[in-house]
Design an enzyme around this catalytic site. Structure first.
Site, PDB file in Angstrom:
ATOM      1  CG  HIS A   1     -25.564 -16.803  -3.775  1.00 50.60           C
ATOM      2  ND1 HIS A   1     -26.075 -17.935  -4.358  1.00 50.60           N
ATOM      3  CD2 HIS A   1     -25.097 -17.175  -2.553  1.00 50.60           C
ATOM      4  CE1 HIS A   1     -25.921 -18.958  -3.526  1.00 50.60           C
ATOM      5  NE2 HIS A   1     -25.323 -18.530  -2.432  1.00 50.60           N
TER       6      HIS A   1
ATOM      7  CE  LYS B   1     -21.845 -18.345  -4.761  1.00 52.27           C
ATOM      8  NZ  LYS B   1     -20.684 -18.576  -3.872  1.00 52.27           N
TER       9      LYS B   1
HETATM   10  P1  NAP Z   1     -15.282 -11.235   0.801  1.00 54.70           P
HETATM   11  O1  NAP Z   1     -16.069 -10.249   1.576  1.00 54.70           O
HETATM   12  O2  NAP Z   1     -14.790 -10.864  -0.567  1.00 54.70           O
HETATM   13  O3  NAP Z   1     -14.065 -11.682   1.713  1.00 54.70           O
HETATM   14  C1  NAP Z   1     -12.966 -12.402   1.269  1.00 54.70           C
HETATM   15  C2  NAP Z   1     -11.767 -11.848   2.022  1.00 54.70           C
HETATM   16  O4  NAP Z   1     -10.642 -12.693   1.808  1.00 54.70           O
HETATM   17  C3  NAP Z   1     -11.372 -10.449   1.549  1.00 54.70           C
HETATM   18  O5  NAP Z   1     -11.112  -9.644   2.692  1.00 54.70           O
HETATM   19  C4  NAP Z   1     -10.078 -10.733   0.764  1.00 54.70           C
HETATM   20  O6  NAP Z   1      -9.209  -9.636   0.729  1.00 54.70           O
HETATM   21  C5  NAP Z   1      -9.514 -11.859   1.574  1.00 54.70           C
HETATM   22  N1  NAP Z   1      -8.477 -12.613   0.921  1.00 54.70           N
HETATM   23  C6  NAP Z   1      -8.265 -12.821  -0.406  1.00 54.70           C
HETATM   24  N2  NAP Z   1      -7.199 -13.623  -0.599  1.00 54.70           N
HETATM   25  C7  NAP Z   1      -6.740 -13.927   0.637  1.00 54.70           C
HETATM   26  C8  NAP Z   1      -5.663 -14.726   1.108  1.00 54.70           C
HETATM   27  N3  NAP Z   1      -4.843 -15.352   0.277  1.00 54.70           N
HETATM   28  N4  NAP Z   1      -5.462 -14.823   2.447  1.00 54.70           N
HETATM   29  C9  NAP Z   1      -6.258 -14.179   3.305  1.00 54.70           C
HETATM   30  N5  NAP Z   1      -7.302 -13.399   2.925  1.00 54.70           N
HETATM   31  C10 NAP Z   1      -7.535 -13.296   1.602  1.00 54.70           C
HETATM   32  O7  NAP Z   1     -16.130 -12.592   0.607  1.00 54.70           O
HETATM   33  P2  NAP Z   1     -17.196 -13.235   1.618  1.00 54.70           P
HETATM   34  O8  NAP Z   1     -18.555 -12.859   1.227  1.00 54.70           O
HETATM   35  O9  NAP Z   1     -16.737 -13.006   3.003  1.00 54.70           O
HETATM   36  O10 NAP Z   1     -17.031 -14.777   1.242  1.00 54.70           O
HETATM   37  C11 NAP Z   1     -15.812 -15.452   1.432  1.00 54.70           C
HETATM   38  C12 NAP Z   1     -15.938 -16.862   0.863  1.00 54.70           C
HETATM   39  O11 NAP Z   1     -16.913 -17.574   1.637  1.00 54.70           O
HETATM   40  C13 NAP Z   1     -16.448 -16.914  -0.594  1.00 54.70           C
HETATM   41  O12 NAP Z   1     -15.842 -17.961  -1.276  1.00 54.70           O
HETATM   42  C14 NAP Z   1     -17.932 -17.182  -0.423  1.00 54.70           C
HETATM   43  O13 NAP Z   1     -18.493 -17.813  -1.556  1.00 54.70           O
HETATM   44  C15 NAP Z   1     -17.892 -18.102   0.766  1.00 54.70           C
HETATM   45  N6  NAP Z   1     -19.123 -18.219   1.527  1.00 54.70           N
HETATM   46  C16 NAP Z   1     -19.358 -19.416   2.092  1.00 54.70           C
HETATM   47  C17 NAP Z   1     -20.466 -19.596   2.881  1.00 54.70           C
HETATM   48  C18 NAP Z   1     -20.681 -20.940   3.502  1.00 54.70           C
HETATM   49  O14 NAP Z   1     -21.667 -21.098   4.248  1.00 54.70           O
HETATM   50  N7  NAP Z   1     -19.835 -21.924   3.251  1.00 54.70           N
HETATM   51  C19 NAP Z   1     -21.357 -18.550   3.074  1.00 54.70           C
HETATM   52  C20 NAP Z   1     -21.086 -17.311   2.504  1.00 54.70           C
HETATM   53  C21 NAP Z   1     -19.954 -17.157   1.728  1.00 54.70           C
HETATM   54  P3  NAP Z   1      -9.327  -8.548  -0.490  1.00 54.70           P
HETATM   55  O15 NAP Z   1     -10.592  -7.803  -0.185  1.00 54.70           O
HETATM   56  O16 NAP Z   1      -8.098  -7.745  -0.367  1.00 54.70           O
HETATM   57  O17 NAP Z   1      -9.426  -9.339  -1.755  1.00 54.70           O
END
Ligand code: NAP
Length: 263
Positions: A148, A152
Protein backbone atom coordinates in the site's frame (compact mmCIF):
# COMPACT_ATOMS: atom_id res chain seq x y z
CA UNK A 1 -32.27 8.18 22.64
CA UNK A 2 -35.50 7.27 20.92
CA UNK A 3 -35.28 4.41 18.43
CA UNK A 4 -35.34 5.56 14.81
CA UNK A 5 -36.71 3.16 12.27
CA UNK A 6 -34.49 2.31 9.32
CA UNK A 7 -35.56 4.11 6.17
CA UNK A 8 -36.21 2.12 3.02
CA UNK A 9 -34.91 3.73 -0.16
CA UNK A 10 -37.61 4.05 -2.80
CA UNK A 11 -37.16 3.05 -6.43
CA UNK A 12 -39.15 6.12 -7.46
CA UNK A 13 -36.65 8.73 -6.26
CA UNK A 14 -32.88 8.85 -5.73
CA UNK A 15 -31.52 7.31 -2.53
CA UNK A 16 -30.23 10.02 -0.19
CA UNK A 17 -26.57 9.43 0.65
CA UNK A 18 -24.13 11.03 3.10
CA UNK A 19 -20.36 10.63 2.91
CA UNK A 20 -18.31 10.65 6.14
CA UNK A 21 -14.65 11.50 5.52
CA UNK A 22 -15.74 13.47 2.45
CA UNK A 23 -12.52 15.49 2.28
CA UNK A 24 -10.30 12.40 2.25
CA UNK A 25 -8.93 10.61 -0.81
CA UNK A 26 -11.58 7.87 -0.80
CA UNK A 27 -14.32 10.14 0.46
CA UNK A 28 -13.80 12.67 -2.33
CA UNK A 29 -13.91 9.88 -4.93
CA UNK A 30 -17.09 8.51 -3.32
CA UNK A 31 -18.74 11.96 -3.41
CA UNK A 32 -18.02 12.20 -7.13
CA UNK A 33 -19.30 8.66 -7.77
CA UNK A 34 -22.55 9.35 -5.88
CA UNK A 35 -23.04 12.68 -7.66
CA UNK A 36 -22.56 10.97 -11.03
CA UNK A 37 -25.13 8.24 -10.29
CA UNK A 38 -28.68 9.05 -11.44
CA UNK A 39 -30.28 6.87 -8.76
CA UNK A 40 -28.36 8.48 -5.85
CA UNK A 41 -28.33 11.95 -4.33
CA UNK A 42 -25.46 13.29 -2.22
CA UNK A 43 -27.12 15.11 0.69
CA UNK A 44 -24.26 15.54 3.21
CA UNK A 45 -20.46 15.73 3.21
CA UNK A 46 -19.04 15.19 6.69
CA UNK A 47 -15.45 15.90 7.72
CA UNK A 48 -13.50 15.59 10.96
CA UNK A 49 -15.13 17.64 13.72
CA UNK A 50 -18.47 18.01 11.91
CA UNK A 51 -21.60 17.16 13.88
CA UNK A 52 -23.18 13.91 12.67
CA UNK A 53 -26.65 15.35 13.26
CA UNK A 54 -26.19 16.96 9.82
CA UNK A 55 -26.51 13.43 8.36
CA UNK A 56 -29.92 12.90 9.95
CA UNK A 57 -31.01 16.49 9.30
CA UNK A 58 -30.26 16.01 5.59
CA UNK A 59 -32.52 12.95 5.55
CA UNK A 60 -29.72 10.54 4.54
CA UNK A 61 -30.89 6.96 4.14
CA UNK A 62 -27.42 5.52 3.60
CA UNK A 63 -24.06 6.82 4.87
CA UNK A 64 -20.69 5.85 3.47
CA UNK A 65 -17.91 5.84 6.10
CA UNK A 66 -14.42 6.42 4.69
CA UNK A 67 -12.78 7.99 7.71
CA UNK A 68 -10.08 6.68 10.07
CA UNK A 69 -9.90 3.51 12.19
CA UNK A 70 -10.19 5.52 15.43
CA UNK A 71 -13.50 7.13 14.39
CA UNK A 72 -15.39 4.56 12.37
CA UNK A 73 -16.84 2.41 15.20
CA UNK A 74 -18.42 5.45 16.91
CA UNK A 75 -19.71 6.74 13.57
CA UNK A 76 -21.37 3.44 12.72
CA UNK A 77 -22.89 3.14 16.21
CA UNK A 78 -24.39 6.61 15.76
CA UNK A 79 -25.76 5.71 12.32
CA UNK A 80 -27.38 2.53 13.65
CA UNK A 81 -28.97 4.46 16.51
CA UNK A 82 -30.45 6.88 13.97
CA UNK A 83 -31.78 4.19 11.61
CA UNK A 84 -29.33 5.03 8.81
CA UNK A 85 -27.81 2.20 6.76
CA UNK A 86 -24.00 2.19 6.68
CA UNK A 87 -21.52 1.23 3.98
CA UNK A 88 -18.11 1.16 5.61
CA UNK A 89 -14.77 1.03 3.84
CA UNK A 90 -12.67 2.26 6.75
CA UNK A 91 -10.31 -0.46 7.92
CA UNK A 92 -9.14 -1.35 11.41
CA UNK A 93 -12.18 -3.41 12.46
CA UNK A 94 -11.48 -6.28 14.85
CA UNK A 95 -13.55 -9.33 15.76
CA UNK A 96 -14.32 -7.54 19.05
CA UNK A 97 -15.53 -4.34 17.40
CA UNK A 98 -17.59 -6.36 14.89
CA UNK A 99 -19.21 -8.21 17.79
CA UNK A 100 -20.11 -4.83 19.32
CA UNK A 101 -21.81 -3.93 16.03
CA UNK A 102 -23.79 -7.19 15.98
CA UNK A 103 -25.03 -6.52 19.51
CA UNK A 104 -26.04 -2.97 18.61
CA UNK A 105 -27.84 -4.15 15.48
CA UNK A 106 -29.73 -6.69 17.58
CA UNK A 107 -30.92 -3.93 19.92
CA UNK A 108 -34.08 -1.86 19.50
CA UNK A 109 -32.41 0.90 17.46
CA UNK A 110 -30.74 -1.56 15.09
CA UNK A 111 -33.83 -3.38 13.81
CA UNK A 112 -33.95 -3.20 10.01
CA UNK A 113 -30.64 -1.34 9.68
CA UNK A 114 -28.09 -2.74 7.26
CA UNK A 115 -24.35 -2.35 7.83
CA UNK A 116 -21.77 -3.43 5.28
CA UNK A 117 -18.15 -3.58 6.41
CA UNK A 118 -16.13 -3.97 3.23
CA UNK A 119 -12.39 -4.44 3.71
CA UNK A 120 -12.01 -3.96 -0.03
CA UNK A 121 -14.48 -2.48 -2.50
CA UNK A 122 -12.48 -3.48 -5.60
CA UNK A 123 -14.35 -6.25 -7.38
CA UNK A 124 -11.08 -7.99 -8.35
CA UNK A 125 -9.85 -7.99 -4.76
CA UNK A 126 -13.13 -9.55 -3.61
CA UNK A 127 -12.78 -12.22 -6.30
CA UNK A 128 -9.14 -12.83 -5.29
CA UNK A 129 -10.25 -13.47 -1.69
CA UNK A 130 -12.85 -15.97 -2.88
CA UNK A 131 -10.43 -17.70 -5.29
CA UNK A 132 -7.80 -17.84 -2.51
CA UNK A 133 -10.21 -19.85 -0.35
CA UNK A 134 -10.68 -22.35 -3.18
CA UNK A 135 -6.95 -22.59 -4.02
CA UNK A 136 -6.00 -22.97 -0.36
CA UNK A 137 -7.47 -26.46 -0.33
CA UNK A 138 -4.90 -27.72 -2.81
CA UNK A 139 -1.55 -26.23 -1.70
CA UNK A 140 0.70 -26.95 1.28
CA UNK A 141 2.13 -23.43 1.41
CA UNK A 142 0.34 -20.08 1.29
CA UNK A 143 1.64 -16.56 2.03
CA UNK A 144 0.26 -13.06 1.46
CA UNK A 145 2.11 -9.92 0.46
CA UNK A 146 0.04 -6.74 0.72
CA UNK A 147 1.41 -3.47 -0.64
CA UNK A 148 0.00 0.00 0.00
CA UNK A 149 0.85 3.70 -0.19
CA UNK A 150 2.98 5.16 2.60
CA UNK A 151 0.07 7.02 4.27
CA UNK A 152 -1.88 3.90 5.24
CA UNK A 153 -2.37 3.88 9.02
CA UNK A 154 -2.88 0.17 9.76
CA UNK A 155 -1.00 -3.02 8.94
CA UNK A 156 -1.63 -5.65 7.81
CA UNK A 157 -4.47 -4.41 5.62
CA UNK A 158 -8.06 -5.45 6.25
CA UNK A 159 -8.01 -7.21 2.89
CA UNK A 160 -4.94 -9.24 3.87
CA UNK A 161 -6.58 -10.20 7.17
CA UNK A 162 -9.72 -11.38 5.38
CA UNK A 163 -7.68 -13.19 2.74
CA UNK A 164 -5.76 -14.99 5.50
CA UNK A 165 -9.04 -15.96 7.15
CA UNK A 166 -10.36 -17.24 3.80
CA UNK A 167 -7.20 -19.30 3.25
CA UNK A 168 -7.46 -20.69 6.79
CA UNK A 169 -11.07 -21.75 6.10
CA UNK A 170 -10.01 -23.45 2.85
CA UNK A 171 -7.16 -25.27 4.57
CA UNK A 172 -9.38 -26.37 7.44
CA UNK A 173 -12.01 -27.68 4.99
CA UNK A 174 -9.30 -29.74 3.28
CA UNK A 175 -7.89 -30.98 6.57
CA UNK A 176 -4.53 -29.29 6.02
CA UNK A 177 -2.38 -28.60 9.08
CA UNK A 178 0.07 -25.74 9.65
CA UNK A 179 2.01 -24.46 6.63
CA UNK A 180 5.43 -26.12 6.40
CA UNK A 181 8.13 -23.77 7.75
CA UNK A 182 11.43 -24.81 9.34
CA UNK A 183 12.32 -21.30 10.59
CA UNK A 184 13.82 -21.51 14.07
CA UNK A 185 15.41 -18.09 14.38
CA UNK A 186 13.66 -14.86 13.33
CA UNK A 187 14.56 -12.17 15.88
CA UNK A 188 13.50 -9.27 13.59
CA UNK A 189 10.20 -10.65 12.34
CA UNK A 190 11.43 -11.32 8.81
CA UNK A 191 8.72 -13.93 8.36
CA UNK A 192 6.05 -11.26 8.77
CA UNK A 193 2.86 -11.20 10.83
CA UNK A 194 0.91 -14.42 11.29
CA UNK A 195 -2.84 -14.07 10.76
CA UNK A 196 -4.94 -17.21 11.18
CA UNK A 197 -1.77 -19.25 10.69
CA UNK A 198 -0.85 -17.50 7.42
CA UNK A 199 2.25 -15.31 7.09
CA UNK A 200 1.42 -11.79 5.91
CA UNK A 201 4.03 -9.30 4.69
CA UNK A 202 3.13 -5.61 4.53
CA UNK A 203 4.96 -3.24 2.16
CA UNK A 204 4.46 0.54 2.48
CA UNK A 205 5.79 2.42 -0.50
CA UNK A 206 5.23 5.80 -2.12
CA UNK A 207 3.57 5.48 -5.53
CA UNK A 208 1.46 2.44 -4.61
CA UNK A 209 -2.32 2.46 -4.07
CA UNK A 210 -3.52 -1.01 -2.94
CA UNK A 211 -2.06 -4.31 -4.11
CA UNK A 212 -2.17 -7.91 -2.94
CA UNK A 213 -0.27 -11.03 -3.97
CA UNK A 214 -1.26 -14.45 -2.67
CA UNK A 215 1.35 -17.14 -3.29
CA UNK A 216 0.50 -20.81 -3.07
CA UNK A 217 3.19 -23.49 -3.22
CA UNK A 218 2.92 -27.21 -3.84
CA UNK A 219 5.38 -29.88 -4.86
CA UNK A 220 7.19 -28.52 -7.94
CA UNK A 221 4.72 -25.67 -8.59
CA UNK A 222 3.61 -22.22 -7.59
CA UNK A 223 0.23 -20.57 -8.10
CA UNK A 224 -0.05 -16.80 -7.71
CA UNK A 225 -3.14 -14.60 -7.39
CA UNK A 226 -2.54 -10.89 -7.79
CA UNK A 227 -4.79 -7.86 -7.63
CA UNK A 228 -3.76 -4.23 -8.21
CA UNK A 229 -5.81 -1.10 -7.59
CA UNK A 230 -3.92 1.56 -9.55
CA UNK A 231 -6.43 4.30 -8.76
CA UNK A 232 -9.07 4.86 -6.08
CA UNK A 233 -11.68 4.91 -8.83
CA UNK A 234 -11.32 1.11 -8.85
CA UNK A 235 -13.19 1.03 -5.52
CA UNK A 236 -16.20 3.02 -6.70
CA UNK A 237 -18.25 0.31 -8.47
CA UNK A 238 -18.08 -1.65 -5.20
CA UNK A 239 -19.00 1.40 -3.11
CA UNK A 240 -22.05 2.02 -5.30
CA UNK A 241 -23.03 -1.65 -5.20
CA UNK A 242 -22.87 -1.45 -1.40
CA UNK A 243 -25.00 1.71 -1.29
CA UNK A 244 -27.64 0.21 -3.60
CA UNK A 245 -27.85 -3.13 -1.75
CA UNK A 246 -27.32 -2.33 1.92
CA UNK A 247 -30.97 -1.55 2.75
CA UNK A 248 -31.98 -4.98 1.43
CA UNK A 249 -29.54 -6.70 3.79
CA UNK A 250 -30.52 -5.82 7.39
CA UNK A 251 -27.94 -6.72 10.02
CA UNK A 252 -24.17 -6.98 9.58
CA UNK A 253 -22.52 -8.08 6.35
CA UNK A 254 -18.73 -8.38 6.34
CA UNK A 255 -17.27 -8.37 2.85
CA UNK A 256 -18.75 -7.08 -0.40
CA UNK A 257 -19.07 -10.69 -1.60
CA UNK A 258 -22.11 -10.87 0.71
CA UNK A 259 -23.87 -8.65 -1.86
CA UNK A 260 -22.48 -10.49 -4.91
CA UNK A 261 -23.74 -13.73 -6.42
CA UNK A 262 -20.55 -15.77 -6.32
CA UNK A 263 -22.22 -19.15 -5.93
P1 NAP B 1 -7.72 9.88 4.11
O1 NAP B 1 -7.38 10.51 2.81
O2 NAP B 1 -6.81 10.11 5.29
O3 NAP B 1 -9.20 10.33 4.47
C1 NAP B 1 -9.79 10.16 5.71
C2 NAP B 1 -10.65 11.39 5.94
O4 NAP B 1 -11.49 11.18 7.08
C3 NAP B 1 -9.82 12.64 6.22
O5 NAP B 1 -10.36 13.72 5.46
C4 NAP B 1 -10.06 12.85 7.73
O6 NAP B 1 -9.93 14.19 8.12
C5 NAP B 1 -11.48 12.38 7.84
N1 NAP B 1 -11.91 12.10 9.19
C6 NAP B 1 -11.18 11.71 10.27
N2 NAP B 1 -11.98 11.52 11.34
C7 NAP B 1 -13.23 11.78 10.91
C8 NAP B 1 -14.51 11.76 11.55
N3 NAP B 1 -14.64 11.43 12.82
N4 NAP B 1 -15.60 12.09 10.82
C9 NAP B 1 -15.49 12.45 9.54
N5 NAP B 1 -14.31 12.50 8.87
C10 NAP B 1 -13.20 12.15 9.56
O7 NAP B 1 -7.83 8.28 3.95
P2 NAP B 1 -8.33 7.47 2.66
O8 NAP B 1 -7.18 7.02 1.87
O9 NAP B 1 -9.43 8.21 2.02
O10 NAP B 1 -8.91 6.16 3.38
C11 NAP B 1 -9.99 6.24 4.27
C12 NAP B 1 -10.23 4.86 4.88
O11 NAP B 1 -10.64 3.97 3.84
C13 NAP B 1 -8.97 4.22 5.50
O12 NAP B 1 -9.31 3.48 6.62
C14 NAP B 1 -8.48 3.31 4.39
O13 NAP B 1 -7.71 2.23 4.89
C15 NAP B 1 -9.79 2.84 3.84
N6 NAP B 1 -9.77 2.32 2.48
C16 NAP B 1 -10.65 1.34 2.21
C17 NAP B 1 -10.74 0.83 0.94
C18 NAP B 1 -11.74 -0.25 0.68
O14 NAP B 1 -11.85 -0.69 -0.48
N7 NAP B 1 -12.47 -0.72 1.67
C19 NAP B 1 -9.91 1.32 -0.06
C20 NAP B 1 -9.03 2.35 0.23
C21 NAP B 1 -8.97 2.85 1.52
P3 NAP B 1 -8.46 14.75 8.60
O15 NAP B 1 -7.67 14.82 7.33
O16 NAP B 1 -8.77 16.05 9.21
O17 NAP B 1 -7.91 13.74 9.55
Amino acid sequence: MSPASASTPSAARPTRVAVLGAAGRMGAAACRAVEDADDLELVARIGRGDDLTAVADAGAEVAIDLTVPSATADNVAWLIDHGIHAVVGTTGWTEESLEGLRERLAGAEGVGVGVLIAPNFAIGAVLAMRFAEVAARYYDSAEIIEMHHENKLDAPSGTARHTAAAIARGRAAAGLGPVPDATEKDPDGARGAVVDGIHVHAVRQRGLVAHEVVQFGGVGEQFVLRHDSFDRISFMPGVLLGVREVASHPGLTVGLDGFMDLG
